[in-house]
Design a protein around this motif. Structure first.
Motif, PDB file in Angstrom:
ATOM      1  N   PRO A 261       7.026  19.674  93.463  1.00 55.19           N
ATOM      2  CA  PRO A 261       6.466  21.054  93.032  1.00 55.19           C
ATOM      3  C   PRO A 261       4.943  21.410  93.851  1.00 55.19           C
ATOM      4  O   PRO A 261       4.264  20.586  94.264  1.00 55.19           O
ATOM      5  CB  PRO A 261       5.856  20.815  91.566  1.00 55.19           C
ATOM      6  CG  PRO A 261       5.894  19.145  91.651  1.00 55.19           C
ATOM      7  CD  PRO A 261       6.731  18.603  92.733  1.00 55.19           C
ATOM      8  N   THR A 262       4.765  22.848  93.943  1.00 59.20           N
ATOM      9  CA  THR A 262       3.593  23.301  94.530  1.00 59.20           C
ATOM     10  C   THR A 262       2.722  23.324  93.583  1.00 59.20           C
ATOM     11  O   THR A 262       2.587  23.142  92.407  1.00 59.20           O
ATOM     12  CB  THR A 262       3.830  24.840  95.146  1.00 59.20           C
ATOM     13  OG1 THR A 262       4.085  25.564  93.886  1.00 59.20           O
ATOM     14  CG2 THR A 262       5.137  24.836  95.986  1.00 59.20           C
ATOM     15  N   ARG A 264       0.747  25.990  92.796  1.00 60.71           N
ATOM     16  CA  ARG A 264       1.121  26.988  91.803  1.00 60.71           C
ATOM     17  C   ARG A 264       2.275  26.475  90.609  1.00 60.71           C
ATOM     18  O   ARG A 264       2.015  26.795  89.473  1.00 60.71           O
ATOM     19  CB  ARG A 264       1.952  28.113  92.677  1.00 60.71           C
ATOM     20  CG  ARG A 264       2.217  29.495  91.681  1.00 60.71           C
ATOM     21  CD  ARG A 264       1.123  30.085  90.964  1.00 60.71           C
ATOM     22  NE  ARG A 264       1.310  31.253  90.314  1.00 60.71           N
ATOM     23  CZ  ARG A 264       0.791  31.585  89.082  1.00 60.71           C
ATOM     24  NH1 ARG A 264       0.004  30.762  88.421  1.00 60.71           N
ATOM     25  NH2 ARG A 264       1.173  32.773  88.380  1.00 60.71           N
ATOM     26  N   ASP A 265       3.269  25.574  91.037  1.00 60.20           N
ATOM     27  CA  ASP A 265       4.280  25.197  89.789  1.00 60.20           C
ATOM     28  C   ASP A 265       3.317  24.444  88.918  1.00 60.20           C
ATOM     29  O   ASP A 265       3.678  24.630  87.734  1.00 60.20           O
ATOM     30  CB  ASP A 265       5.383  24.471  90.749  1.00 60.20           C
ATOM     31  CG  ASP A 265       6.115  25.061  91.431  1.00 60.20           C
ATOM     32  OD1 ASP A 265       6.466  26.280  91.385  1.00 60.20           O
ATOM     33  OD2 ASP A 265       6.689  24.464  92.493  1.00 60.20           O
ATOM     34  N   ARG A 303       6.349  18.073  84.175  1.00 59.98           N
ATOM     35  CA  ARG A 303       6.883  18.008  85.716  1.00 59.98           C
ATOM     36  C   ARG A 303       7.799  17.058  85.532  1.00 59.98           C
ATOM     37  O   ARG A 303       9.163  17.496  86.400  1.00 59.98           O
ATOM     38  CB  ARG A 303       5.677  17.403  86.365  1.00 59.98           C
ATOM     39  CG  ARG A 303       5.982  16.998  87.870  1.00 59.98           C
ATOM     40  CD  ARG A 303       5.042  16.112  88.735  1.00 59.98           C
ATOM     41  NE  ARG A 303       5.298  14.769  87.677  1.00 59.98           N
ATOM     42  CZ  ARG A 303       6.426  14.015  88.277  1.00 59.98           C
ATOM     43  NH1 ARG A 303       7.264  14.311  89.218  1.00 59.98           N
ATOM     44  NH2 ARG A 303       6.669  12.733  87.773  1.00 59.98           N
ATOM     45  N   PHE A 307      11.367  18.793  87.607  1.00 58.53           N
ATOM     46  CA  PHE A 307      10.999  18.572  88.991  1.00 58.53           C
ATOM     47  C   PHE A 307      11.480  16.868  89.437  1.00 58.53           C
ATOM     48  O   PHE A 307      11.105  16.588  90.480  1.00 58.53           O
ATOM     49  CB  PHE A 307       9.778  18.804  89.447  1.00 58.53           C
ATOM     50  CG  PHE A 307       9.385  20.281  89.570  1.00 58.53           C
ATOM     51  CD1 PHE A 307       9.824  21.008  90.660  1.00 58.53           C
ATOM     52  CD2 PHE A 307       8.820  21.066  88.506  1.00 58.53           C
ATOM     53  CE1 PHE A 307       9.612  22.325  90.981  1.00 58.53           C
ATOM     54  CE2 PHE A 307       8.431  22.445  88.986  1.00 58.53           C
ATOM     55  CZ  PHE A 307       8.836  22.778  89.979  1.00 58.53           C
ATOM     56  N   ARG A 378      15.340  29.181  92.759  1.00 55.90           N
ATOM     57  CA  ARG A 378      13.890  29.289  92.654  1.00 55.90           C
ATOM     58  C   ARG A 378      13.545  30.715  92.694  1.00 55.90           C
ATOM     59  O   ARG A 378      14.299  31.762  93.444  1.00 55.90           O
ATOM     60  CB  ARG A 378      12.703  28.852  93.692  1.00 55.90           C
ATOM     61  CG  ARG A 378      12.895  27.087  93.693  1.00 55.90           C
ATOM     62  CD  ARG A 378      12.395  26.630  92.363  1.00 55.90           C
ATOM     63  NE  ARG A 378      11.171  27.248  91.734  1.00 55.90           N
ATOM     64  CZ  ARG A 378       9.879  26.547  92.324  1.00 55.90           C
ATOM     65  NH1 ARG A 378       9.996  25.542  92.901  1.00 55.90           N
ATOM     66  NH2 ARG A 378       9.171  27.045  91.621  1.00 55.90           N
ATOM     67  N   PRO A 405       8.221  27.554  85.845  1.00 59.41           N
ATOM     68  CA  PRO A 405       8.580  27.676  87.446  1.00 59.41           C
ATOM     69  C   PRO A 405       9.997  27.084  87.425  1.00 59.41           C
ATOM     70  O   PRO A 405      10.864  27.721  88.581  1.00 59.41           O
ATOM     71  CB  PRO A 405       7.657  26.619  88.130  1.00 59.41           C
ATOM     72  CG  PRO A 405       7.150  25.821  87.144  1.00 59.41           C
ATOM     73  CD  PRO A 405       6.956  26.589  85.973  1.00 59.41           C
TER      74      PRO A 405
END
Length: 467
Positions: A261-262, A264-265, A303, A307, A378, A405
């Motif tokens: 994950p980024t 931002r995520d 998370r 993810f 996404r 996200p």
């Protein structure tokens, strides 16, 4: 969050929705009465015909279009007041999950039943209730504004619950038909606190059946238990090799293409409501908590939920499972499994790695049959379409929208977000107690009204999208 006023009279739209609510519920009851279970290829064509008929009753041009080997797709369209107006694509599905176990339903699964302001029935939320809500949205807007300030394309398929195996080929065979400026996805929901929840992606999925055949027919366990190969044991050992006890998938190379994950995520995940305790209570988890014995909470809970790739045994079948004992040595055993995929994993690679893993460990005799799959998808959470969905959601629900996200579940979003390149928003009628895929699937009528109103407010502002 500062929000702009809606471009429609909210009170007038709400009154229009309420004025047609009984009629909409009657249409939903008719849809729910058809047991359109895609896993059994049951009643799909009649349901497609009914969806098309309901579209026509609401003023859309509708066509039941064949697929190459699957159930038909319903495609509807409605022109706005100006030919060059923005075009919105609505995606939904008319198939549902099997209703079993039937004895756990408190009312017949294919009979819409309303108790204390809650509608029960298979598909009432996922996804027939959303079909009804979208049609009601269009009617309510036209009742207030006259002709719509946008064009509508409405695609309803019949295989979402089994991975949409024919949808991609159908889309490829009809280039340009789905050209649009933005998309409204099949379903949406609110948080446990009642705020609108917008999700900007879905995990992918790859489903397989593992099959093992050892001897010509079942044997007496007293005779064969010490000398004949047992299919159930072979399959159990093969399954055990796929995942370690620390919940790590043990297939070589499985995580190689998984994208972290980024920042931002993680920011978006951190802002989501912390419902870890509610989930623990809902599923009556032991004191050890979630998988791995971890009392996961907050950001780490969110998370891990979306993810981290997962591998689930969906069901096992071998030998005797009836009452009492039957001392049999099974000749055949089967298991259904699914992998939930994160960006940038894809089902084809997962299938290849699974086969290589089984062969490398000496399970060449265990067959792996690919059932269906979807690639992860996404959507840019900062796209103007998503921001409009958040703003209009706050107007309707009087709470700031939560933006996720990714969603842990899967669907054919990749075809719309990546192949068609559409921004996607997810207003909807569901809530955490929906019980989708389970007995007593239900939708609260208040959520049905608010989700429809949210969709109407969002569509009223589609003209603000950059083109």
């Amino acid at each position: 969050m500062d929000t702009k006023p809606s471009q429609v009279d909210s009170t007038a739209v709400r009154l229009a929705i309420r004025g047609q609510l009984d009629s909409a519920l009657g249409e939903l009851a008719a849809l729910c009465a058809i047991p359109s279970v895609s896993a059994r290829s049951e009643a799909l064509e009649p349901c497609a015909e009914l969806v098309a008929a309901q579209m026509r009753e609401h003023g859309l041009q509708a066509e039941v279009m064949p697929t190459a080997g699957g159930p038909p797709i319903v495609f509807g369209s409605l022109a706005g007041r100006q030919p060059d107006a923005p075009t919105i694509l609505l995606y939904n599905h008319y198939d549902v999950q099997p209703p079993e176990p039937l004895d756990l339903w408190e009312s017949p699964p294919f009979e819409l039943t309303i108790r204390s302001g809650v509608a029960f029935g298979r598909g009432v939320g996922d996804d027939k209730g959303h079909i009804t809500s979208r049609l009601l949205t269009l009617d309510a807007l036209r009742a207030v504004t006259g002709e719509l300030p946008f064009n509508v394309k409405f695609l309803v398929e019949g295989e979402e619950e089994i991975g949409s195996p024919h949808l991609g080929d159908w889309i490829l065979a009809h280039p340009g038909l789905l050209a649009a400026d933005a998309c409204i996805w099949e379903e949406g929901m609110v948080t446990p606190e009642g705020a609108p929840l917008l999700y900007c992606g879905m995990r992918g999925i790859a489903c397989f059946e593992l099959r093992c055949h050892t001897i010509s027919h079942d044997a007496h366990s007293g005779f064969g238990g010490s000398i004949l190969p047992n299919a159930a044991w072979r399959l159990a050992w093969a399954l055990a090799s796929l995942k370690s006890q620390d919940e790590r998938i043990a297939i070589f190379g499985h995580y190689d293409t998984a994208v972290l994950p980024t920042i931002r995520d993680l920011q978006l995940l951190s802002a989501l409501p912390n419902d870890a305790a509610e989930v623990r209570n809902r599923y009556v988890l032991p004191d050890s908590g979630f998988l791995g014995g971890r009392q996961t909470d907050g950001l780490e809970y969110h998370r891990r939920a979306v993810f981290e790739p997962s591998l689930t045994i969906n069901g096992l079948d071998a030998g005797w499972q009836g009452p009492g004992s039957k001392t049999v040595l099974p000749a055949d055993a089967r298991a259904k499994i699914d992998f939930r995929l994160v960006p940038d994993q894809d089902p084809a690679t997962v299938g290849r790695l699974l086969r290589e893993h089984l062969d490398r460990l000496g399970f060449e005799d265990v067959e792996s049959v690919y059932l269906n799959g979807q690639r992860p998808a996404r959507v840019d959470p900062d796209h103007p379409w998503v921001r409009l969905a958040a703003e209009t959601g706050e107007q309707v629900y009087q709470q700031q929208a939560a933006i996720a996200p990714m969603l842990g579940s899967s669907g054919p979003m990749w075809w719309f977000a990546h192949h068609l390149g559409l921004p996607i928003a997810t207003p909807g009628i569901e809530y955490p107690g929906l019980r989708a895929h389970s007995p007593n699937e239900n939708v609260r009528l208040d959520d049905f009204e608010l989700g429809t109103l949210h969709c109407a407010h969002l569509l009223s502002r589609v003209g603000e999208l950059p083109r």
